[in-house]
Design a protein around this motif. Structure first.
Motif, mmCIF file in Angstrom:
data_model
loop_
_atom_site.group_PDB
_atom_site.id
_atom_site.type_symbol
_atom_site.label_atom_id
_atom_site.label_comp_id
_atom_site.label_asym_id
_atom_site.label_seq_id
_atom_site.Cartn_x
_atom_site.Cartn_y
_atom_site.Cartn_z
ATOM 1 N N LEU A 37 47.622 40.152 48.195
ATOM 2 C CA LEU A 37 48.021 40.277 49.597
ATOM 3 C C LEU A 37 49.473 39.902 49.885
ATOM 4 N N PRO A 38 50.070 38.921 49.185
ATOM 5 C CA PRO A 38 51.489 38.674 49.428
ATOM 6 C C PRO A 38 52.387 39.860 49.088
ATOM 7 N N LEU A 39 51.878 40.793 48.286
ATOM 8 C CA LEU A 39 52.646 41.973 47.906
ATOM 9 C C LEU A 39 52.427 43.146 48.865
ATOM 10 N N VAL A 40 51.506 42.969 49.817
ATOM 11 C CA VAL A 40 51.186 44.032 50.776
ATOM 12 C C VAL A 40 51.956 43.789 52.064
ATOM 13 N N GLU A 41 52.725 44.768 52.479
ATOM 14 C CA GLU A 41 53.456 44.608 53.722
ATOM 15 C C GLU A 41 52.502 44.671 54.908
ATOM 16 N N ARG A 42 52.918 44.116 56.058
ATOM 17 C CA ARG A 42 52.083 44.161 57.252
ATOM 18 C C ARG A 42 51.823 45.619 57.627
ATOM 19 N N GLY A 43 50.556 45.924 57.854
ATOM 20 C CA GLY A 43 50.154 47.299 58.116
ATOM 21 C C GLY A 43 49.764 48.047 56.854
ATOM 22 N N GLY A 44 50.039 47.454 55.703
ATOM 23 C CA GLY A 44 49.667 48.056 54.427
ATOM 24 C C GLY A 44 48.261 47.648 54.005
ATOM 25 N N GLU A 45 47.853 48.109 52.825
ATOM 26 C CA GLU A 45 46.469 47.905 52.401
ATOM 27 C C GLU A 45 46.360 47.434 50.949
ATOM 28 N N MET A 46 45.356 46.632 50.723
ATOM 29 C CA MET A 46 44.890 46.289 49.380
ATOM 30 C C MET A 46 43.681 47.180 49.120
ATOM 31 N N VAL A 47 43.755 48.045 48.117
ATOM 32 C CA VAL A 47 42.707 49.030 47.839
ATOM 33 C C VAL A 47 42.328 48.903 46.373
ATOM 34 N N VAL A 48 41.186 48.283 46.095
ATOM 35 C CA VAL A 48 40.870 47.916 44.715
ATOM 36 C C VAL A 48 39.540 48.503 44.261
ATOM 37 N N LEU A 49 39.481 48.805 42.979
ATOM 38 C CA LEU A 49 38.245 49.280 42.363
ATOM 39 C C LEU A 49 37.393 48.064 42.019
ATOM 40 N N LYS A 50 36.137 48.094 42.450
ATOM 41 C CA LYS A 50 35.263 46.941 42.278
ATOM 42 C C LYS A 50 33.866 47.374 41.859
ATOM 43 N N GLY A 51 33.053 46.392 41.460
ATOM 44 C CA GLY A 51 31.663 46.666 41.139
ATOM 45 C C GLY A 51 30.820 46.768 42.391
ATOM 46 N N ARG A 52 29.588 47.196 42.234
ATOM 47 C CA ARG A 52 28.702 47.422 43.383
ATOM 48 C C ARG A 52 28.410 46.140 44.160
ATOM 49 N N ASN A 53 28.488 44.993 43.498
ATOM 50 C CA ASN A 53 28.163 43.732 44.152
ATOM 51 C C ASN A 53 29.364 43.078 44.826
ATOM 52 N N VAL A 54 30.416 43.838 45.078
ATOM 53 C CA VAL A 54 31.627 43.269 45.682
ATOM 54 C C VAL A 54 31.344 42.666 47.049
ATOM 55 N N ILE A 55 30.317 43.148 47.745
ATOM 56 C CA ILE A 55 29.972 42.599 49.046
ATOM 57 C C ILE A 55 29.749 41.093 48.964
ATOM 58 N N ASN A 56 29.262 40.633 47.806
ATOM 59 C CA ASN A 56 28.994 39.208 47.629
ATOM 60 C C ASN A 56 30.270 38.393 47.429
ATOM 61 N N GLU A 57 31.393 39.066 47.192
ATOM 62 C CA GLU A 57 32.662 38.363 46.964
ATOM 63 C C GLU A 57 33.454 38.169 48.263
ATOM 64 N N ILE A 58 33.013 38.812 49.333
ATOM 65 C CA ILE A 58 33.802 38.790 50.564
ATOM 66 C C ILE A 58 33.778 37.417 51.244
ATOM 67 N N GLU A 59 32.603 36.819 51.416
ATOM 68 C CA GLU A 59 32.518 35.531 52.115
ATOM 69 C C GLU A 59 33.347 34.438 51.431
ATOM 70 N N PRO A 60 33.281 34.290 50.087
ATOM 71 C CA PRO A 60 34.108 33.262 49.445
ATOM 72 C C PRO A 60 35.605 33.495 49.612
#
Length: 222
Positions: free
Chosen positions: A160-183
């Motif tokens: 995220l420090p490399l993403v400018e304001r208004g830009g996006e972090m777009v990453v390839l993840k596994g199916r269980n990525v939903i479980n990584e969001i809260e932490p």
């Protein structure tokens, strides 16, 4: 027919299929050459495992390409921990009007990336040796991507420090990525992001969809 022969036939059929050629369009020759380089040298150079050699197109090339639909057509895109060039090299071939930064800490992998860039004559690519954190404050990008690098909490601190304001972090993840969001919530709040989106990214029929996580940084207040 032996498993080895079946794998070879499957790989060749997929690579040469009209669906794959149409999916990549003008980028197909570059992507196909990259796939050939990975097939011939990937295992030898420690870039992919031996079981991956016969599955380069479906497991690596098309998997990487699936993220491109969520990336800008112009601007700067960084691939963190680029490794073998997945997804960075594929992105560069498919987004010729973007500048693609391949950020990779390992010297031997940077050497490989530089060789591939030269071989494919990708004039829109820069290989940057180092960890993502070393470039915090040096530049920011319209989008930052990665594939199989780290859990979201750690990956967000890197990206995220490399993403400018208004830009996006777009990453390839596994199916269980939903479980990584809260932490990762604390980090996401720190960098003022919108709610993460878990997306299903399709490529061609018969190839398993790719899970993509997209996180936008809120635009700066004018």
């Amino acid at each position: 027919m032996s498993d080895a022969v079946e794998s070879h036939v499957s790989r060749e059929t997929l690579a040469d299929s009209p669906e794959v050629r149409a999916y990549f369009g003008d980028a197909y020759p570059l992507v196909a050459r990259f796939a050939d380089l990975l097939h011939d040298q990937g295992e030898l150079r420690g870039l992919i495992g031996p079981r991956e050699v016969s599955r380069i197109w479906e497991r690596h090339i098309l998997n990487s390409a699936a993220v491109v639909q969520f990336l800008p057509e112009t601007g700067t895109i960084a691939d963190i921990g680029s490794g073998a060039g997945l997804p960075g090299i594929v992105i560069a071939a498919m987004r010729p009007d973007s500048t693609v930064l391949l950020i990779e800490p390992m010297e031997r992998r940077c050497a490989w990336l530089s060789e591939v860039v030269d071989e494919l004559r990708l004039s829109n690519v820069e290989v940057k040796r180092g960890r993502a954190e070393e470039y915090h404050g040096a530049f920011q990008c319209d989008a930052v991507t990665s594939r199989a690098v780290a859990a979201l909490e750690k990956l967000a601190r890197m990206s995220l420090p490399l993403v400018e304001r208004g830009g996006e972090m777009v990453v390839l993840k596994g199916r269980n990525v939903i479980n990584e969001i809260e932490p990762a919530r604390k980090v996401l709040r720190k960098y003022k992001t919108e709610e993460p989106e878990v997306l299903e990214a399709l490529s061609v029929d018969g190839v398993e969809p790719t899970t993509v996580l997209r996180i936008r940084r809120t635009a700066a207040v004018v």
